[in-house]
Design a protein around this motif. Structure first.
Motif, PDB file in Angstrom:
ATOM      1  N   ALA A 133      31.138  -0.208 -11.894  1.00  0.00           N
ATOM      2  CA  ALA A 133      30.360   1.028 -11.764  1.00  0.00           C
ATOM      3  C   ALA A 133      29.109   1.020 -12.637  1.00  0.00           C
ATOM      4  O   ALA A 133      28.064   1.537 -12.239  1.00  0.00           O
ATOM      5  N   HIS A 152      29.533   6.760  -8.338  1.00  0.00           N
ATOM      6  CA  HIS A 152      29.824   5.325  -8.362  1.00  0.00           C
ATOM      7  C   HIS A 152      29.932   4.760  -6.958  1.00  0.00           C
ATOM      8  O   HIS A 152      30.170   3.564  -6.786  1.00  0.00           O
ATOM      9  N   TYR A 181      32.201   5.723  -4.555  1.00  0.00           N
ATOM     10  CA  TYR A 181      33.527   5.859  -3.946  1.00  0.00           C
ATOM     11  C   TYR A 181      33.798   7.327  -3.621  1.00  0.00           C
ATOM     12  O   TYR A 181      33.269   8.226  -4.274  1.00  0.00           O
ATOM     13  N   SER A 189      25.974   3.898 -17.853  1.00  0.00           N
ATOM     14  CA  SER A 189      25.046   3.830 -16.729  1.00  0.00           C
ATOM     15  C   SER A 189      23.684   4.404 -17.118  1.00  0.00           C
ATOM     16  O   SER A 189      22.639   3.840 -16.766  1.00  0.00           O
TER      17      SER A 189
END
Lengths: 268, 268, 268
Positions: free
Chosen positions: B61, B239, B241, C26
């Motif tokens: 991710a 991410h 999903y 991230s």
């Protein structure tokens, strides 16, 4: 490799402040205000509040892996605002800044070549020093100035010895070693105060028997998977101390309340 | 943008070590001892102990958001000291270092252009390799040397495939998708193994019905606030999903024990 | 010292994302993809989910210790994907990026010289903006571009005022101050909304009586150890607010549920 601090110096931080409040970030802001090139690395901030022993253990376990001239800023400071001294020191080829309350005991007790000063020169502190947060107002700016090349002697007068911590030492007899558990890690491994090297010298290759409360077993393992899952074992921990573990389980969960418990090691 | 590691390389760290012990700091000290210019970024160290699946998910991710040539050092290592292999690899334009136990499964299974070597050259390890902490003694120094420009081939012989993880894959039928919950985040959002892009292709714009244990509802949401507070919803997670959430509440708290639970998506 | 962002700018990050998921990493990856020289410092990511008040408090407590031109990226964002505005701002000599939902209330309410823009120029966002994670897709790239010297005006049109938070303000009467507890720190210290400077001006050196629910005591302390262990005390916290503490214990554990509780301070 540099042996003196420089502009791009590494400064580690250790505290019991946790990471949920503004305390750690404030210290980092102060350091970067004095030296924007400093490289900041957290040792940990998750020490149990005011737990000097765990702090001393983690400093001693992690610091040797940092480069020479690294500056270690450590703040576990139950006596902040009282008359306890602040110190800066050079020892083991690195630098140390924090309260003089035993936090550096394990580091200072290992080295011969040690230079310690008492932090008494306010020109290296923040202009206004609070009574409750010397980590930000005293120790962080001192660490930053050290990283800029300020000499130890300028921070204050030399002192001959730092405060000791009363760290428990194992006793080595001909038939048995009596030690105790001094640290429990995240995996529930029980770290003792018996140095693995000392144990090897003492054992001379003979078989070993371990007793920790009701737990008894024989034999020194090399890895956590040398015995069947759920069985207890003893091995040399990566920090150099003898450790009691439980294969694929948490020894601390299986045998709770072990911090401070006596560990007996006998031959045969 | 650089496509090869260099002195000021970015090295990320992921582990199940927690941040309370000396383990993570020791790895950082080792890296900085070899390459003081390295930029160290934590992915996470709060994985449940030995949870390879969560580690694999977080690597997959987060890594795509890092620059090309970033080095990802990942250590979830229940088999440390056994015969499990260590690896270094180049794939997805980035570098990967850690145990060969499935931790890189999601990353490696996505890319065609993959180069993997087995870590067998001790000249890139610490001089003394412990049996219990290869993160510090093997993987950290290898990552540091990679960041200094050492070629993959010098670390050891090429291997054709890394260990797979048995990550659950959803099944797509004409009437329904059968997936499962593979990750629960801090907010209690339940992340499934159904990729949002695959779901869109399958649904062809038709209405959707979701069933997760006793929870049933219709319709795909765009944001967490598309339904009334406390209602369940499904949306495309950041991410990529499909995710089951609960508006302004924790779905995991409302419907506990969902990790591994089957999720059924049907049309209509 | 630089007063404008530059390549080696400091960017702080604050969120309620925790450190266990891929969210924070991230955002860091995105920033470093645009500006590999950026220096990233965590304020905290452990805010209670969606707790804007605690976020506002920590921003206000930590930011003043960072150098001029530091960029503060703060994401507590329950309204992500709705019509809530994103903002970038210059105030207090530093830069601020995040959702316009009150998170910057304490910072913005203190300064006169404030410039705020609404984030409406998608050329500074990631190419694909998700509906659920603007921290990564909008705010991180905006912060990175700010660090590269992009002018505020290029991100979007000026706005005259940011959203306020309804932060509680104490009332000062001739006989008493009525405040409340607004924050509890890791040590269980209860931070009130009464600024220590305002209290000093009001008290004019007279004795003080404190009442917090059933807890009553007299006298302002200077340090946490001015009273006997286990006794309650009041002192000026290091953040500049009056704080109720308990010597060598957690006041929050001794007197739970105090967040939002009224605190009365009277003379005599």
């Amino acid at each position: 490799m540099a042996t003196k601090p420089g502009a791009r110096a590494i400064i580690t931080l250790l505290s019991d402040f946790g990471t949920g409040d503004a305390y750690v970030a404030s210290m980092k802001g102060v350091i970067l205000s004095f030296n924007p090139q400093a490289v900041l690395i957290d040792l940990t901030h998750d020490l149990p509040p005011q737990d000097l022993r765990s702090g001393a253990f983690i400093l001693a376990a992690a610091a040797p892996y940092f480069p020479p001239a690294t500056i270690h800023l450590a703040v576990v400071d139950p006596g902040v605002g009282s008359t306890r001294r602040g110190l800066a020191a050079r020892g083991q080829g690195q630098y140390w800044v924090g309260p003089d309350n035993g936090l550096f005991h394990l580091v200072f007790s290992q080295g011969a070549d040690l230079e310690i000063v008492s932090l008494e020169n306010p020109s290296f502190f923040l202009p206004r020093v609070s009574a409750t947060f010397h980590g930000r107002d005293v120790f962080a700016p001192v660490a930053a100035h050290l990283s800029l090349g300020v000499k130890l002697a300028r921070f204050g007068p030399a002192v001959t010895a730092a405060v000791s911590l009363g760290f428990p030492e194992p006793s080595f007899g001909p038939a048995a070693i009596h030690g105790e558990i001094i640290y429990v890690d995240r995996f529930g491994n029980l770290v003792s105060n018996v140095r693995a090297g000392d144990l090897r010298s003492w054992a001379q290759g003979q078989g070993l028997h371990f007793q920790l409360g009701p737990i008894q077993f024989r034999g020194l393992s090399r890895t956590y998977t040398d015995v069947a899952p759920g069985e207890f074992l003893a091995l040399e921990g990566s920090h150099g101390y003898l450790e009691i573990a439980c294969a694929l389980q948490s020894a601390a969960a299986r045998a709770p309340g072990q911090l401070g418990q006596p560990l007996t090691i006998s031959k045969g």
